[in-house]
Scaffold this active site. Structure first.
Site, mmCIF file in Angstrom:
data_model
loop_
_atom_site.group_PDB
_atom_site.id
_atom_site.type_symbol
_atom_site.label_atom_id
_atom_site.label_comp_id
_atom_site.label_asym_id
_atom_site.label_seq_id
_atom_site.Cartn_x
_atom_site.Cartn_y
_atom_site.Cartn_z
ATOM 1 N N ASP A 155 0.866 -1.178 0.000
ATOM 2 C CA ASP A 155 0.000 0.000 0.000
ATOM 3 C C ASP A 155 0.904 1.229 0.000
ATOM 4 O OD1 ASP A 155 1.001 0.243 2.531
ATOM 5 O OD2 ASP A 155 -0.904 0.005 3.546
ATOM 6 N N SER A 156 0.291 2.407 -0.098
ATOM 7 C CA SER A 156 1.100 3.618 -0.277
ATOM 8 C C SER A 156 1.478 4.260 1.046
ATOM 9 C CB SER A 156 0.304 4.632 -1.083
ATOM 10 O OG SER A 156 -0.844 5.027 -0.341
ATOM 11 N N ASP A 163 -2.750 8.339 -1.603
ATOM 12 C CA ASP A 163 -4.089 8.935 -1.569
ATOM 13 C C ASP A 163 -4.411 9.472 -0.190
ATOM 14 O OD1 ASP A 163 -4.110 6.428 -0.344
ATOM 15 O OD2 ASP A 163 -6.225 6.089 -0.804
ATOM 16 N N GLN A 178 -11.339 7.448 -4.723
ATOM 17 C CA GLN A 178 -11.909 7.888 -3.444
ATOM 18 C C GLN A 178 -13.267 8.545 -3.737
ATOM 19 O OE1 GLN A 178 -10.978 7.326 -0.348
ATOM 20 N NE2 GLN A 178 -8.881 6.517 -0.592
ATOM 21 N N GLY A 237 -10.992 4.018 0.732
ATOM 22 C CA GLY A 237 -11.884 4.819 1.552
ATOM 23 C C GLY A 237 -13.111 4.084 2.064
ATOM 24 N N ASP A 256 -7.927 -7.507 0.287
ATOM 25 C CA ASP A 256 -7.001 -7.789 1.385
ATOM 26 C C ASP A 256 -7.695 -7.404 2.668
ATOM 27 O OD1 ASP A 256 -6.502 -4.738 0.894
ATOM 28 O OD2 ASP A 256 -5.633 -5.181 2.845
ATOM 29 N N CYS A 280 -12.422 -29.021 6.797
ATOM 30 C CA CYS A 280 -11.217 -28.307 6.356
ATOM 31 C C CYS A 280 -10.048 -29.287 6.283
ATOM 32 C CB CYS A 280 -10.913 -27.178 7.341
ATOM 33 S SG CYS A 280 -9.380 -26.307 6.993
ATOM 34 N N CYS A 287 -6.791 -28.306 6.151
ATOM 35 C CA CYS A 287 -5.521 -27.626 6.449
ATOM 36 C C CYS A 287 -4.706 -28.432 7.454
ATOM 37 C CB CYS A 287 -5.751 -26.202 6.945
ATOM 38 S SG CYS A 287 -6.135 -26.058 8.697
ATOM 39 N N CYS A 291 -6.359 -28.590 10.962
ATOM 40 C CA CYS A 291 -7.554 -29.439 11.095
ATOM 41 C C CYS A 291 -7.244 -30.908 10.859
ATOM 42 C CB CYS A 291 -8.645 -28.945 10.144
ATOM 43 S SG CYS A 291 -9.290 -27.326 10.648
ATOM 44 N N HIS A 325 -4.964 -21.774 10.095
ATOM 45 C CA HIS A 325 -6.324 -22.224 9.765
ATOM 46 C C HIS A 325 -7.170 -21.104 9.135
ATOM 47 C CE1 HIS A 325 -10.262 -23.904 9.690
ATOM 48 N NE2 HIS A 325 -10.683 -22.785 10.250
#
Lengths: 410, 410
Positions: free
Chosen positions: A91-92, A145, A231, A258, A308, A346, A348, A351, A377
């Protein structure tokens, strides 16, 4: 060429495709785990590879303060420094600085802020943010931004949007002038072999993981890709203007910023939906900072390609675990004698192995392994959810609730 | 039959062999990592398997307080509860209680102590310690002893040694009367297939790891094995008496306790050497609570078969890393730009992947991954050291310094 986006299937507004970067391919829609300081807290990079993470996010503000851009640049950028051969996005710093409400001052030129670590004073501008992100060397970097606070009145929303547009132009100009300075070693991008992910001699794991991606010849002189950020607060008309004028500046991908700043969820959805109408349909669209498992499915269905959020990793550290049967607070005493796996649906490594009783004990006893296993997990659940979404799109269906698969017959 | 020890090679006083337990074979001499609360802090069980850990140590005092013996017993014992299919050893709680200097009161009957967690009052006796260790269900459990403080006068050393002998008899009596109560599920020990390590359906990793050991038919009705502990302070004559009289009670293995309690290292070695003369040469000999990499080599050369120590894991949490080129304090600024692996002669997953600069950053930024990676490396270094020791013994040589291998040619 530094990035290539190809859509391979559509279902309603949703699309599934591939985002090809200098450090690997990303299947979209994608959920990007957050590694604020160059580490997804508690999880080693080889486990992230095993989970199928194709792109990680780092925070420029945090990395700028520790270890500092110079140290990362001197090692050849984040990929080599943190031994992560796959794609990265930074990110900025704009959102992070925005969060320092009492520690920042915004002017036309940029933002003066105080470090949350030691109170020292720093200055970020579009140029400084580009310089930092070029030094860090992620594959995708973001324009600097101003994230408009919520609630904000009409005048404030417009002024903030205009400032972000001027900063977007300055970000692009600085990036274009300096993008050749990215510190990637050329061997990273050799056209005739796998991308070199390891700093050292090829090692078993790294070889295996990076062999999946062979950089096309066109990537040999590749640079980073700078995405623009739309934005405009919660105003549909301002969002439209912001989108159109950001597109006019011209970026290879666009983020919706935003949001997730305290507004009601229904409003978030409304703004996302209306903003999407104005974004190019053949370029990647990134919704920043969302969301719950239900939300990431919902936004993928609306046509978002990248997301994200700290939720899966942060919740894990508080013992909140996402499962196909709903959320579990592992600290509860009811799990103390529970020999079932965390999520019976699951696969993973958590699990597959551990009973809930043990996970509950680790959390209650404040053992570090609790954080490690809970994070593995939750990330696995998010990535499985996105895998199911991509599968639905390829089948031409709208994706349903996250990861509610039928239970295997006993 | 519950344990079987076979010596396969000797070199001077040193010996290399196999200790066969109901949950797997252990190559000796062995270093046993400490998993106080049922977890080697920060490291998942599958990574421990990958490192080649064949036996882990748990602390009865800690597990008795959290999660409590009942919870572990109800799940079938520690192996199932913590999803560790290989061998386990628990201490008796004696040493831990000994450490609570201001919180304990010793009588003939046992020790009253206060929990370090909440100050609640508890009582451990030989019978209670056996009951707890049978409920926890480790493969090897330890007699309840009094660890004599250092320094102590002659009268105190003798009285303490005599108390430990009386407690050893009571430990053995209680164990013999109750050893059938171990909560192991019978499927754990099936004679016709691999030991079942997983609570759930066979999963890839667990299957792979446990397939290495097939329990002999004679283990079907196996129980735990109780080891005796030799005390006697720093007095050679008392150590001799303690050894002889503990052997007279009769155990399948013997530990040397009461060392590493503040005495000079030369004295530790002297006591170990003189005590070893009086221990049966065909039974396993366990030196409790040592040591540095140099010391574990030294004691293996003296004829010790088993050792445990918190040093590699605790040092890791403080950024102190053992390497073939000496100790490294990773927090030092000199490593901030260092792109070399932690230990160029180490093949662990940390050294194969990460530059020192990154490890230094993780530590400086207090990232949880620092603890995880540092612990994995230090354990790997200890296990490699013991592997080299075993190799030397098999070749009929005395083992040299830990893991100083020649560097690969450039």
């Amino acid at each position: 060429m530094s990035i290539h986006f190809q859509i391979e299937a559509r279902s309603g507004a949703a699309r599934s495709g591939r985002l090809i970067t200098p450090h690997g391919e990303i299947e979209t829609p994608v959920f990007m785990p957050v590694g604020t300081l160059g580490s997804v807290k508690g999880v080693s990079q080889d486990i992230l590879e095993e989970l199928g993470v194709q792109i990680l996010l780092g925070n420029t503000y945090h990395l700028y303060l520790r270890p500092g851009v110079e140290q990362v640049r001197n090692l050849g950028g984040l990929h080599r420094w943190m031994a992560w051969p796959r794609a990265l996005l930074t990110d900025s710093g704009g959102f992070q600085v925005f969060s320092l409400t009492d520690l920042r001052k915004v002017t036309e030129e940029g933002v003066t802020f105080r470090s949350h670590l030691d109170g020292s004073s720093h200055f970020f501008s579009p140029e400084r943010a580009m310089e930092a992100q070029i030094g860090l060397g992620a594959d995708i970097i973001m324009a600097f931004d101003e994230c408009t606070e919520y609630p904000a009145d009409a005048g404030r929303m417009r002024a903030s949007m205009e400032l972000t547009l001027r900063w977007a132009e300055r970000s692009k100009r600085h990036f274009e002038d300096h993008k050749q300075e990215v510190p990637w070693p050329k061997t990273h991008l050799a056209p005739d072999g796998p991308v070199r992910g390891s700093l050292h001699k090829p090692a078993h794991r790294v070889e295996r993981s990076s062999a999946a991606f062979v950089a096309p010849a066109s990537f040999l002189d590749s640079t980073q890709s700078l995405f623009g950020i739309v934005q405009g607060g919660m105003d549909r008309e301002l969002r439209k203007q912001s989108a159109e004028r950001t597109i006019a500046i011209g970026f290879p991908g666009y983020a919706i910023g935003g949001l997730s700043v305290g507004e009601p969820r229904a409003l978030t959805r409304e703004v996302v939906e209306s903003t999407l109408e104005h974004l190019p349909s053949d370029q990647p669209r990134y919704l920043m900072g969302v969301g719950t498992p239900e939300e990431i499915v919902e936004y993928a269905n609306l046509g978002i390609d990248m997301m994200d959020c700290v939720l899966p990793t942060r919740a894990a550290r508080h013992g909140l675990l996402f499962t196909s049967e709903g959320k579990i607070s592992i600290k509860q005493a009811r799990y103390a004698g529970d020999e079932a796996p965390l999520d019976p649906n699951c696969g993973c490594r958590v699990c597959r192995r551990y009973p809930r009783a043990y996970l509950r004990h680790l959390y209650a006893a404040n053992e570090v392994l609790a954080q490690v296993l809970n994070t593995v997990h939750n990330l696995s659940f998010y990535l499985d959810t996105m895998r199911a979404v991509r599968h639905s799109i390829l089948l031409g269906k709208e994706a349903g609730s996250p990861c509610v698969r039928s239970r295997p017959k006993p």
